[in-house]
Design a protein around this motif. Sequence first.
Motif, PDB file in Angstrom:
ATOM      1  N   PRO A 105       0.800  -1.236   0.000  1.00  0.00           N
ATOM      2  CA  PRO A 105       0.000   0.000   0.000  1.00  0.00           C
ATOM      3  C   PRO A 105       0.827   1.278   0.000  1.00  0.00           C
ATOM      4  CG  PRO A 105      -0.165  -1.179   2.096  1.00  0.00           C
ATOM      5  CD  PRO A 105       0.543  -2.075   1.152  1.00  0.00           C
ATOM      6  N   GLY A 106       2.017   1.254   0.584  1.00  0.00           N
ATOM      7  CA  GLY A 106       2.810   2.483   0.664  1.00  0.00           C
ATOM      8  C   GLY A 106       3.665   2.726  -0.561  1.00  0.00           C
ATOM      9  N   MET A 107       3.575   1.841  -1.545  1.00  0.00           N
ATOM     10  CA  MET A 107       4.367   2.026  -2.763  1.00  0.00           C
ATOM     11  C   MET A 107       3.407   2.390  -3.893  1.00  0.00           C
ATOM     12  SD  MET A 107       6.823  -1.294  -2.193  1.00  0.00           S
ATOM     13  CE  MET A 107       8.279  -0.857  -3.090  1.00  0.00           C
TER      14      MET A 107
ATOM     15  N   THR B 404       7.047  10.980   5.526  1.00  0.00           N
ATOM     16  CA  THR B 404       6.535  10.573   4.222  1.00  0.00           C
ATOM     17  C   THR B 404       7.580   9.755   3.483  1.00  0.00           C
ATOM     18  OG1 THR B 404       7.343  12.631   3.291  1.00  0.00           O
ATOM     19  CG2 THR B 404       5.055  12.577   3.972  1.00  0.00           C
ATOM     20  N   ARG B 405       7.089   9.031   2.498  1.00  0.00           N
ATOM     21  CA  ARG B 405       7.978   8.199   1.706  1.00  0.00           C
ATOM     22  C   ARG B 405       8.013   8.762   0.289  1.00  0.00           C
ATOM     23  NH1 ARG B 405       7.101   4.252  -1.888  1.00  0.00           N
ATOM     24  NH2 ARG B 405       8.916   2.964  -2.254  1.00  0.00           N
ATOM     25  N   ILE B 417       4.468  10.096  -0.371  1.00  0.00           N
ATOM     26  CA  ILE B 417       3.373   9.243   0.069  1.00  0.00           C
ATOM     27  C   ILE B 417       3.222   9.409   1.571  1.00  0.00           C
ATOM     28  CG2 ILE B 417       2.629   6.856   0.321  1.00  0.00           C
ATOM     29  CD1 ILE B 417       4.243   6.274  -2.222  1.00  0.00           C
ATOM     30  N   GLY B 418       1.996   9.665   2.029  1.00  0.00           N
ATOM     31  CA  GLY B 418       1.741   9.890   3.445  1.00  0.00           C
ATOM     32  C   GLY B 418       2.104   8.680   4.291  1.00  0.00           C
ATOM     33  N   GLY B 419       2.567   8.962   5.508  1.00  0.00           N
ATOM     34  CA  GLY B 419       3.024   7.885   6.386  1.00  0.00           C
ATOM     35  C   GLY B 419       1.928   6.910   6.770  1.00  0.00           C
ATOM     36  N   ASP B 420       0.643   7.349   6.687  1.00  0.00           N
ATOM     37  CA  ASP B 420      -0.421   6.435   7.107  1.00  0.00           C
ATOM     38  C   ASP B 420      -0.567   5.261   6.159  1.00  0.00           C
ATOM     39  OD1 ASP B 420      -1.129   8.264   5.228  1.00  0.00           O
ATOM     40  OD2 ASP B 420      -3.197   8.501   5.886  1.00  0.00           O
ATOM     41  N   LEU B 421      -0.075   5.400   4.942  1.00  0.00           N
ATOM     42  CA  LEU B 421      -0.175   4.294   3.991  1.00  0.00           C
ATOM     43  C   LEU B 421       1.035   3.376   4.054  1.00  0.00           C
ATOM     44  CD1 LEU B 421      -1.527   6.195   0.873  1.00  0.00           C
ATOM     45  CD2 LEU B 421      -2.759   4.560   2.277  1.00  0.00           C
ATOM     46  N   VAL B 422       2.160   3.933   4.492  1.00  0.00           N
ATOM     47  CA  VAL B 422       3.411   3.172   4.440  1.00  0.00           C
ATOM     48  C   VAL B 422       3.479   2.229   5.631  1.00  0.00           C
ATOM     49  CG1 VAL B 422       5.905   3.338   4.365  1.00  0.00           C
ATOM     50  CG2 VAL B 422       4.525   5.094   3.292  1.00  0.00           C
TER      51      VAL B 422
END
Lengths: 275, 427
Positions: A105-107, B404-405, B417-422
């Motif tokens: 999900p984070g990628m 964030t990533r 990319i927001g930290g809540d997704l990573v």
Amino acid sequence: MISPPRIHRNMILEVAGLTMRFGGLTAVDQLSFAALHGEITALIGPNGAGKTTVFNCITGFYRPSAGAIRLHHPGALPTDLHRLPGYRIARAGLARTFQNIRLFPGMTALENLLVAQHNRLMAATGWGIGAVLGLSRYPRAEREAVETARRWLQATTLLDRADDPAGALPYGAQRRLEIARAMCTSPTLLCLDEPAAGLNPRESDDLARLLLLIRGQGTSILLIEHDMGVVMRISDRVVVLDHGRLIADDTPAVVRAEPRVIAAYLGEGGEDEAA
Amino acid sequence: MNLPAALKDAALGALVALGLFAPLVGLRTDVAPGGGLFLRTRWADVAILCGLVFAGRLALVLWTGRRGLRPSTAPGPWTARLQQAGRFFAPAMLAAALVLPAIPGIGRYELDLGILVLTYVMLGWGLNIVVGLAGLLDLGYVAFYAVGAYAYALLAQHFGLSFWIGLPLAGILAAFAGILLGFPVLRLRGDYLAIVTLAFGEIIRVLLINWASLTGGPNGIGGIPRPSFFGLPFSMAGGEGTFAGFFGLEPSPVHRVIFLYYLILGLALLTNWVTIRLRRQPLGRAWEALREDEIACRALGINVTTTKLSAFALGAMFGGFAGAFFATRQAFISPESFTFIESAIILAIVVLGGLGSQVGVAVAALVMIGGFELFRDLEEWRMLVFGGAMVVIMVLRPRGLVGTRTPSIALRERRAIGGDLVGEGRG
């Protein structure tokens, strides 16, 4: 009547005498069937029939208690999937999706598709060392990988969302992305675990079209599905399980008329109701 | 924000303050003239404090227009601003690090502090590979630091190897230690992994204390050779074959310190460079994928075992490099330098900086190690300020300074990319 397992020259997946026991429970009992090259084979059955167990055996997440699972390659010896560790099964040319979506999900969507091409890219980097030093064929391999990813993003109408994190995509798009990711491993057989679950009718139609497109490109498909509309429309062959046993293995039209299948889905009516 | 709700919120704040201040401030034991203890009450002070809290809370709520501080991991306006600043921030920090020894007023103390900070930056970046990218919680990272330090010290003592040969060997030996640790913990996840790595760190330390015939036990190893400048030793004597003599400089002890500073800067930048390159390559992406979902990785044909081991080995190798540097800088090492608190500090640097973020880790190391030195004047309050600062950072930015990533590749535009997704990794 159950016809004896079809032995066919054109076989891609052969399941022979597959049995899976969990303690005292026999979830799958002496199951034999075959999926043919270039076909869509559907595995159906009422809840608890053992479909997902069969699926997990084929994709290496369970080790079967008995029986054999073989992946056939044209002009080569078959691979014994039941002996391989999980990650080797994917390398043998079998890709799967999950009933509850398992993306990264984070990628981003694009990154998800590049991770799927890990083995091909890794070979091009000379085990990472060459690529760090900038010495290898890696840039070209990566360009090709991005091109493959772009093609599948296009096919799944996700090209606009390529740079969005997978976890932020809507549900239907996540389902499609998971199929695209599986296709990026260049499989010969694609195994889908309830791909239409949670989709609205329009999305189901899109999915059916996508699966036909994948079949058209030469990848065979094995799918578990509850949505009978989708199954009957696109499958070439339907395998029906009930209580871990094979009760029918035929074309959709024949299976639909088969009394045992109707009984399995509607309950064993007959004598119970009469009594 | 309407007034009644704000009033209610402020009243709640005052109530909490009352609960806290009533015993803390309101009641006080004093010594009576007769020598006995008696209880003095100071309710007026308590009332003043509660009133202050009420007024302050009311003002805060009305001013900000929302109900309290709402921590969020999604990229907000702050994050966007930080990212814009970040584009210039990292090069600016690098430039400052490069010219630091040349800045007037920078003396021996500041350089030593710089070396210390850079050592932790390097350790943080090394651990970031394991914890930040691969998502494997490692509480025993200091073990690799120790292996590197002892490997170099022993190789130098017994075989007379110079620093430049000892450094890569120390890194390789530490990488082996990483693989050694990696094998038993491959199937462990989350808390269990953390416990075993913690134990591994302690085993190495206890081994160093008890294997006295090899390591010198608690006495440590002294007389570790100092690094030379491409064969030219730093010596106060001056003369033909030394650094000062060769370049015609006045012999000075600062030369060596400056050299050590640039050495650790170079090693840290090497760590950073390798990590940044690997992140954009299949191995780095596989690490991040592993952090996100291990089962999906397996289904895609990624060999989870070798991928995890490579993360452990690479992280350990950089720890080993840092250890060899530590040994050559100190010229003396003992097991006391490799206690659990070191592992905890390095992990805190990675977590405060933001898992997986290179810039964040560097800033966190600067704050944690450099800031700790700045507060030296506060004496016993130092730990309090330090702990408070950590709590504030984690409340305001739950995913670390850089939460964030940044995607490793993009078709059009690279967006954070927001930290809540990573994922944080479950082992």
